[in-house]
Write a protein that holds these residues in place. Sequence first.
Motif, PDB file in Angstrom:
ATOM      1  N   GLU A  14       0.898  -1.177   0.079  1.00  0.00           N
ATOM      2  CA  GLU A  14       0.034  -0.049   0.058  1.00  0.00           C
ATOM      3  C   GLU A  14       0.620   1.379  -0.068  1.00  0.00           C
ATOM      4  O   GLU A  14       0.561   2.088  -0.724  1.00  0.00           O
ATOM      5  CB  GLU A  14      -0.829  -0.012   1.219  1.00  0.00           C
ATOM      6  CG  GLU A  14      -2.122  -0.945   1.224  1.00  0.00           C
ATOM      7  CD  GLU A  14      -2.646  -1.101   2.428  1.00  0.00           C
ATOM      8  OE1 GLU A  14      -2.658  -0.019   3.427  1.00  0.00           O
ATOM      9  OE2 GLU A  14      -3.345  -2.184   2.765  1.00  0.00           O
ATOM     10  N   ASP A  15       1.773   1.306   0.777  1.00  0.00           N
ATOM     11  CA  ASP A  15       2.700   2.523   0.911  1.00  0.00           C
ATOM     12  C   ASP A  15       3.964   2.033   1.578  1.00  0.00           C
ATOM     13  O   ASP A  15       4.187   1.810   2.645  1.00  0.00           O
ATOM     14  CB  ASP A  15       2.071   3.551   2.005  1.00  0.00           C
ATOM     15  CG  ASP A  15       3.028   4.759   2.044  1.00  0.00           C
ATOM     16  OD1 ASP A  15       4.146   4.706   1.438  1.00  0.00           O
ATOM     17  OD2 ASP A  15       2.397   5.719   2.730  1.00  0.00           O
ATOM     18  N   VAL A  48      12.545   0.276  -3.228  1.00  0.00           N
ATOM     19  CA  VAL A  48      11.390   0.847  -3.568  1.00  0.00           C
ATOM     20  C   VAL A  48      11.709   1.237  -5.176  1.00  0.00           C
ATOM     21  O   VAL A  48      12.664   2.138  -5.493  1.00  0.00           O
ATOM     22  CB  VAL A  48      10.785   2.358  -3.060  1.00  0.00           C
ATOM     23  CG1 VAL A  48       9.500   2.825  -3.698  1.00  0.00           C
ATOM     24  CG2 VAL A  48      10.302   1.916  -1.394  1.00  0.00           C
ATOM     25  N   GLU A  50      10.454   3.153  -8.016  1.00  0.00           N
ATOM     26  CA  GLU A  50       9.578   4.483  -8.178  1.00  0.00           C
ATOM     27  C   GLU A  50       8.929   4.160  -9.655  1.00  0.00           C
ATOM     28  O   GLU A  50       7.585   4.445  -9.614  1.00  0.00           O
ATOM     29  CB  GLU A  50       9.967   5.823  -7.935  1.00  0.00           C
ATOM     30  CG  GLU A  50      10.517   5.778  -6.389  1.00  0.00           C
ATOM     31  CD  GLU A  50       9.409   6.519  -5.421  1.00  0.00           C
ATOM     32  OE1 GLU A  50       8.357   6.944  -6.008  1.00  0.00           O
ATOM     33  OE2 GLU A  50       9.652   6.469  -4.349  1.00  0.00           O
ATOM     34  N   ASP A  51       9.724   4.156 -10.741  1.00  0.00           N
ATOM     35  CA  ASP A  51       9.290   4.169 -11.760  1.00  0.00           C
ATOM     36  C   ASP A  51       8.255   3.027 -12.250  1.00  0.00           C
ATOM     37  O   ASP A  51       7.070   3.061 -12.880  1.00  0.00           O
ATOM     38  CB  ASP A  51      10.481   4.030 -12.834  1.00  0.00           C
ATOM     39  CG  ASP A  51      11.168   5.318 -12.865  1.00  0.00           C
ATOM     40  OD1 ASP A  51      10.975   6.413 -12.490  1.00  0.00           O
ATOM     41  OD2 ASP A  51      12.642   5.180 -13.291  1.00  0.00           O
ATOM     42  N   GLU A  52       8.544   1.883 -11.543  1.00  0.00           N
ATOM     43  CA  GLU A  52       7.726   0.738 -11.733  1.00  0.00           C
ATOM     44  C   GLU A  52       6.630   0.745 -10.952  1.00  0.00           C
ATOM     45  O   GLU A  52       5.760  -0.292 -10.859  1.00  0.00           O
ATOM     46  CB  GLU A  52       8.530  -0.688 -11.670  1.00  0.00           C
ATOM     47  CG  GLU A  52       9.398  -0.704 -12.653  1.00  0.00           C
ATOM     48  CD  GLU A  52      10.618  -0.318 -12.406  1.00  0.00           C
ATOM     49  OE1 GLU A  52      10.959   0.502 -11.463  1.00  0.00           O
ATOM     50  OE2 GLU A  52      11.713  -0.207 -13.301  1.00  0.00           O
ATOM     51  N   LYS A  53       6.422   1.696  -9.783  1.00  0.00           N
ATOM     52  CA  LYS A  53       5.681   1.564  -8.877  1.00  0.00           C
ATOM     53  C   LYS A  53       5.262   0.206  -8.001  1.00  0.00           C
ATOM     54  O   LYS A  53       4.587  -0.254  -8.016  1.00  0.00           O
ATOM     55  CB  LYS A  53       4.279   2.037  -9.225  1.00  0.00           C
ATOM     56  CG  LYS A  53       4.139   3.377  -9.907  1.00  0.00           C
ATOM     57  CD  LYS A  53       2.481   3.997 -10.139  1.00  0.00           C
ATOM     58  CE  LYS A  53       2.435   5.345 -10.804  1.00  0.00           C
ATOM     59  NZ  LYS A  53       2.832   6.350 -10.221  1.00  0.00           N
ATOM     60  N   ALA A  54       6.825  -0.379  -7.894  1.00  0.00           N
ATOM     61  CA  ALA A  54       6.944  -1.655  -7.081  1.00  0.00           C
ATOM     62  C   ALA A  54       7.858  -1.628  -5.912  1.00  0.00           C
ATOM     63  O   ALA A  54       8.592  -0.781  -5.836  1.00  0.00           O
ATOM     64  CB  ALA A  54       7.299  -2.513  -8.125  1.00  0.00           C
ATOM     65  N   VAL A  55       7.753  -2.573  -4.993  1.00  0.00           N
ATOM     66  CA  VAL A  55       8.654  -2.843  -4.093  1.00  0.00           C
ATOM     67  C   VAL A  55       9.420  -4.272  -4.247  1.00  0.00           C
ATOM     68  O   VAL A  55       8.655  -5.034  -4.405  1.00  0.00           O
ATOM     69  CB  VAL A  55       7.931  -2.790  -2.607  1.00  0.00           C
ATOM     70  CG1 VAL A  55       8.839  -3.011  -1.596  1.00  0.00           C
ATOM     71  CG2 VAL A  55       7.315  -1.328  -2.476  1.00  0.00           C
ATOM     72  N   LYS A  56      10.749  -4.149  -4.200  1.00  0.00           N
ATOM     73  CA  LYS A  56      11.428  -5.278  -4.631  1.00  0.00           C
ATOM     74  C   LYS A  56      12.122  -5.726  -3.216  1.00  0.00           C
ATOM     75  O   LYS A  56      12.813  -5.096  -2.593  1.00  0.00           O
ATOM     76  CB  LYS A  56      12.706  -4.949  -5.754  1.00  0.00           C
ATOM     77  CG  LYS A  56      13.412  -6.100  -5.921  1.00  0.00           C
ATOM     78  CD  LYS A  56      14.427  -5.786  -6.739  1.00  0.00           C
ATOM     79  CE  LYS A  56      15.666  -6.736  -7.129  1.00  0.00           C
ATOM     80  NZ  LYS A  56      16.447  -6.412  -7.845  1.00  0.00           N
TER      81      LYS A  56
END
Length: 65
Positions: A14-15, A48, A50-56
């Motif tokens: 979520e965040d 994080v 940002e460009d892919e809006k993902a968390v790795k």
Amino acid sequence: MKPKARALLELMAEDPFRKPPPFAKLIGDLAGAYSRLLNIQHRLAYQVLEDEKAVKVLRLWSHYE
């Protein structure tokens, strides 16, 4: 421990910067990543994207290995 890790992953979906629980910026070979403690021995290290809006997730469990 597995339920706590799962709950933390859901919260980060979520965040990734939401508090609590607190997080810390990492340094060294994991510079640019963040860490959240699962307990005194285990943590979750993540990046994080940002460009892919993902968390790795980089590491999960012991940070002594």
